[in-house]
Design a protein around this motif. Sequence first.
Motif, PDB file in Angstrom:
ATOM      1  N   ASP A  85      13.291   7.941 -12.558  1.00  0.00           N
ATOM      2  CA  ASP A  85      14.149   7.127 -11.694  1.00  0.00           C
ATOM      3  C   ASP A  85      13.579   7.184 -10.280  1.00  0.00           C
ATOM      4  O   ASP A  85      14.019   7.966  -9.452  1.00  0.00           O
ATOM      5  CB  ASP A  85      15.583   7.648 -11.729  1.00  0.00           C
ATOM      6  N   ALA A  86      12.587   6.338 -10.009  1.00  0.00           N
ATOM      7  CA  ALA A  86      11.910   6.372  -8.712  1.00  0.00           C
ATOM      8  C   ALA A  86      12.717   5.677  -7.621  1.00  0.00           C
ATOM      9  O   ALA A  86      12.504   5.947  -6.429  1.00  0.00           O
ATOM     10  CB  ALA A  86      10.529   5.724  -8.829  1.00  0.00           C
ATOM     11  N   THR A  87      13.643   4.807  -7.997  1.00  0.00           N
ATOM     12  CA  THR A  87      14.437   4.104  -6.992  1.00  0.00           C
ATOM     13  C   THR A  87      15.654   4.912  -6.554  1.00  0.00           C
ATOM     14  O   THR A  87      16.294   4.570  -5.554  1.00  0.00           O
ATOM     15  CB  THR A  87      14.922   2.750  -7.531  1.00  0.00           C
ATOM     16  N   GLY A  88      15.996   5.953  -7.317  1.00  0.00           N
ATOM     17  CA  GLY A  88      17.123   6.800  -6.955  1.00  0.00           C
ATOM     18  C   GLY A  88      18.485   6.169  -7.192  1.00  0.00           C
ATOM     19  O   GLY A  88      19.477   6.589  -6.590  1.00  0.00           O
ATOM     20  N   PRO A  93       0.806  -1.232   0.000  1.00  0.00           N
ATOM     21  CA  PRO A  93       0.000   0.000   0.000  1.00  0.00           C
ATOM     22  C   PRO A  93       0.834   1.274   0.000  1.00  0.00           C
ATOM     23  O   PRO A  93       0.426   2.284  -0.574  1.00  0.00           O
ATOM     24  CB  PRO A  93      -0.825  -0.130   1.283  1.00  0.00           C
ATOM     25  N   ASP A  94       2.014   1.230   0.639  1.00  0.00           N
ATOM     26  CA  ASP A  94       2.826   2.446   0.743  1.00  0.00           C
ATOM     27  C   ASP A  94       3.306   2.921  -0.630  1.00  0.00           C
ATOM     28  O   ASP A  94       3.353   4.124  -0.902  1.00  0.00           O
ATOM     29  CB  ASP A  94       4.028   2.215   1.658  1.00  0.00           C
ATOM     30  N   LEU A  95       3.684   1.969  -1.496  1.00  0.00           N
ATOM     31  CA  LEU A  95       4.146   2.346  -2.836  1.00  0.00           C
ATOM     32  C   LEU A  95       3.045   3.063  -3.600  1.00  0.00           C
ATOM     33  O   LEU A  95       3.265   4.150  -4.160  1.00  0.00           O
ATOM     34  CB  LEU A  95       4.588   1.110  -3.611  1.00  0.00           C
ATOM     35  N   TYR A  96       1.866   2.472  -3.636  1.00  0.00           N
ATOM     36  CA  TYR A  96       0.778   3.058  -4.415  1.00  0.00           C
ATOM     37  C   TYR A  96       0.294   4.370  -3.810  1.00  0.00           C
ATOM     38  O   TYR A  96      -0.067   5.306  -4.540  1.00  0.00           O
ATOM     39  CB  TYR A  96      -0.360   2.053  -4.563  1.00  0.00           C
ATOM     40  N   ALA A  97       0.307   4.455  -2.487  1.00  0.00           N
ATOM     41  CA  ALA A  97      -0.082   5.708  -1.835  1.00  0.00           C
ATOM     42  C   ALA A  97       0.912   6.819  -2.158  1.00  0.00           C
ATOM     43  O   ALA A  97       0.530   7.972  -2.412  1.00  0.00           O
ATOM     44  CB  ALA A  97      -0.180   5.504  -0.329  1.00  0.00           C
ATOM     45  N   ALA A  98       2.202   6.469  -2.182  1.00  0.00           N
ATOM     46  CA  ALA A  98       3.232   7.466  -2.504  1.00  0.00           C
ATOM     47  C   ALA A  98       3.091   7.936  -3.946  1.00  0.00           C
ATOM     48  O   ALA A  98       3.222   9.146  -4.226  1.00  0.00           O
ATOM     49  CB  ALA A  98       4.624   6.878  -2.274  1.00  0.00           C
ATOM     50  N   LEU A  99       2.811   7.030  -4.859  1.00  0.00           N
ATOM     51  CA  LEU A  99       2.633   7.417  -6.255  1.00  0.00           C
ATOM     52  C   LEU A  99       1.401   8.305  -6.416  1.00  0.00           C
ATOM     53  O   LEU A  99       1.431   9.282  -7.175  1.00  0.00           O
ATOM     54  CB  LEU A  99       2.502   6.168  -7.130  1.00  0.00           C
ATOM     55  N   GLU A 100       0.342   7.988  -5.699  1.00  0.00           N
ATOM     56  CA  GLU A 100      -0.855   8.829  -5.817  1.00  0.00           C
ATOM     57  C   GLU A 100      -0.619  10.211  -5.214  1.00  0.00           C
ATOM     58  O   GLU A 100      -1.086  11.219  -5.753  1.00  0.00           O
ATOM     59  CB  GLU A 100      -2.055   8.164  -5.152  1.00  0.00           C
ATOM     60  N   ARG A 101       0.134  10.275  -4.112  1.00  0.00           N
ATOM     61  CA  ARG A 101       0.447  11.587  -3.541  1.00  0.00           C
ATOM     62  C   ARG A 101       1.252  12.433  -4.517  1.00  0.00           C
ATOM     63  O   ARG A 101       1.023  13.645  -4.650  1.00  0.00           O
ATOM     64  CB  ARG A 101       1.235  11.424  -2.234  1.00  0.00           C
ATOM     65  N   GLN A 102       2.204  11.818  -5.188  1.00  0.00           N
ATOM     66  CA  GLN A 102       3.090  12.579  -6.067  1.00  0.00           C
ATOM     67  C   GLN A 102       2.446  12.934  -7.399  1.00  0.00           C
ATOM     68  O   GLN A 102       2.639  14.042  -7.909  1.00  0.00           O
ATOM     69  CB  GLN A 102       4.380  11.802  -6.313  1.00  0.00           C
ATOM     70  N   TYR A 103       1.686  11.985  -7.966  1.00  0.00           N
ATOM     71  CA  TYR A 103       1.181  12.175  -9.333  1.00  0.00           C
ATOM     72  C   TYR A 103      -0.338  12.306  -9.420  1.00  0.00           C
ATOM     73  O   TYR A 103      -0.855  12.698 -10.466  1.00  0.00           O
ATOM     74  CB  TYR A 103       1.636  11.023 -10.226  1.00  0.00           C
ATOM     75  N   MET A 147       9.927  -2.591 -11.397  1.00  0.00           N
ATOM     76  CA  MET A 147       8.522  -2.260 -11.241  1.00  0.00           C
ATOM     77  C   MET A 147       8.307  -0.844 -10.714  1.00  0.00           C
ATOM     78  O   MET A 147       7.419  -0.121 -11.179  1.00  0.00           O
ATOM     79  CB  MET A 147       7.839  -3.259 -10.307  1.00  0.00           C
ATOM     80  N   THR A 148       9.117  -0.422  -9.759  1.00  0.00           N
ATOM     81  CA  THR A 148       8.924   0.895  -9.163  1.00  0.00           C
ATOM     82  C   THR A 148       9.170   2.004 -10.184  1.00  0.00           C
ATOM     83  O   THR A 148       8.367   2.943 -10.304  1.00  0.00           O
ATOM     84  CB  THR A 148       9.862   1.074  -7.953  1.00  0.00           C
ATOM     85  N   ASP A 149      10.251   1.909 -10.913  1.00  0.00           N
ATOM     86  CA  ASP A 149      10.516   2.901 -11.960  1.00  0.00           C
ATOM     87  C   ASP A 149       9.411   2.886 -13.014  1.00  0.00           C
ATOM     88  O   ASP A 149       8.967   3.950 -13.481  1.00  0.00           O
ATOM     89  CB  ASP A 149      11.855   2.615 -12.648  1.00  0.00           C
ATOM     90  N   ALA A 150       8.967   1.698 -13.402  1.00  0.00           N
ATOM     91  CA  ALA A 150       7.947   1.595 -14.447  1.00  0.00           C
ATOM     92  C   ALA A 150       6.625   2.202 -14.004  1.00  0.00           C
ATOM     93  O   ALA A 150       5.972   2.933 -14.760  1.00  0.00           O
ATOM     94  CB  ALA A 150       7.756   0.135 -14.845  1.00  0.00           C
ATOM     95  N   LEU A 151       6.202   1.908 -12.781  1.00  0.00           N
ATOM     96  CA  LEU A 151       4.931   2.449 -12.301  1.00  0.00           C
ATOM     97  C   LEU A 151       5.009   3.964 -12.119  1.00  0.00           C
ATOM     98  O   LEU A 151       4.058   4.689 -12.448  1.00  0.00           O
ATOM     99  CB  LEU A 151       4.533   1.773 -10.992  1.00  0.00           C
ATOM    100  N   ALA A 152       6.132   4.452 -11.602  1.00  0.00           N
ATOM    101  CA  ALA A 152       6.292   5.898 -11.451  1.00  0.00           C
ATOM    102  C   ALA A 152       6.307   6.583 -12.815  1.00  0.00           C
ATOM    103  O   ALA A 152       5.717   7.669 -12.982  1.00  0.00           O
ATOM    104  CB  ALA A 152       7.579   6.216 -10.691  1.00  0.00           C
TER     105      ALA A 152
END
Length: 264
Positions: free
Chosen positions: A198-201, A101-111, A210-215
């Motif tokens: 580059d969401a993973t930094g 849930p934290d990943l998707y919540a962070a993406l929704e907050r940012q985008y 997956m994280t970079d792709a979803l972001a």
Amino acid sequence: MTRITLACIALLTLPGVVGAATCGNTGSGFETWKVGFADQARKAGVKSAGLQALSQASYASRTIAADRNQKSFKYSLDKFMQIRGADTIVAQGRKRKARNPDLYAALERQYGVPAGVLIAIHGMETAFGGFMGDSQVVSAITTLAYDCRRSDFFVPHAIGALKLVDQGTLTSQTLGAKHGELGHTQFLPGNALIYGVDATGDGRVDFYNMTDALASTANFLRQKGWKPGRGYQEGQPNFAVIQAWNAAGVYQKAIAIIAARIDG
């Protein structure tokens, strides 16, 4: 899947992108075309690594066969969702959302893009990364740029792919879908070049992470006009943004419906 975006128009305005190489309808002229296209690519800013990848590209017969046989987009919505496994995507998508849930919540907050939309695209495109393609991206996308059927559309993405090689994001051996899409959510290379995140930094954009792709997917949608908190079903403000992701009407409707079911 064909993404019709303003990115293509922007890339087409680059010096030398249009008109220097002659398209063809069989593989017989591909090697000659590559010579002319190399000059276009060089004028558009492609460097030595990208030009080397172009020189190694092969005519992708399977790509042409797939491009001529896209039957699923002609199905009714119900049949399309059945064939593409909508119920499975929903069931697995809900579990994925609950597990992370934290990943998707962070993406929704940012985008501003809800989890359901990103998960629906991820599931529809690659079964959540289960199959990201078995065709060499550079060969596939340059073949489509050469092919007369939709050359103007694919030329900018071929240029984009070669620039991604220059950046180290792709190699001539990187595998993707038959139309040159890459990674978890199947970005066309021109879009990957523009909207990649580059969401993973770790200093590189990796569409096979997956994280970079979803972001990157969320960034694409936001840049295309996604309005946080607004609806995304047909007739609602954000449905037009889903249309920017994929040109097929049945696909657009399926994504909206699946996303809503995932988000509950």
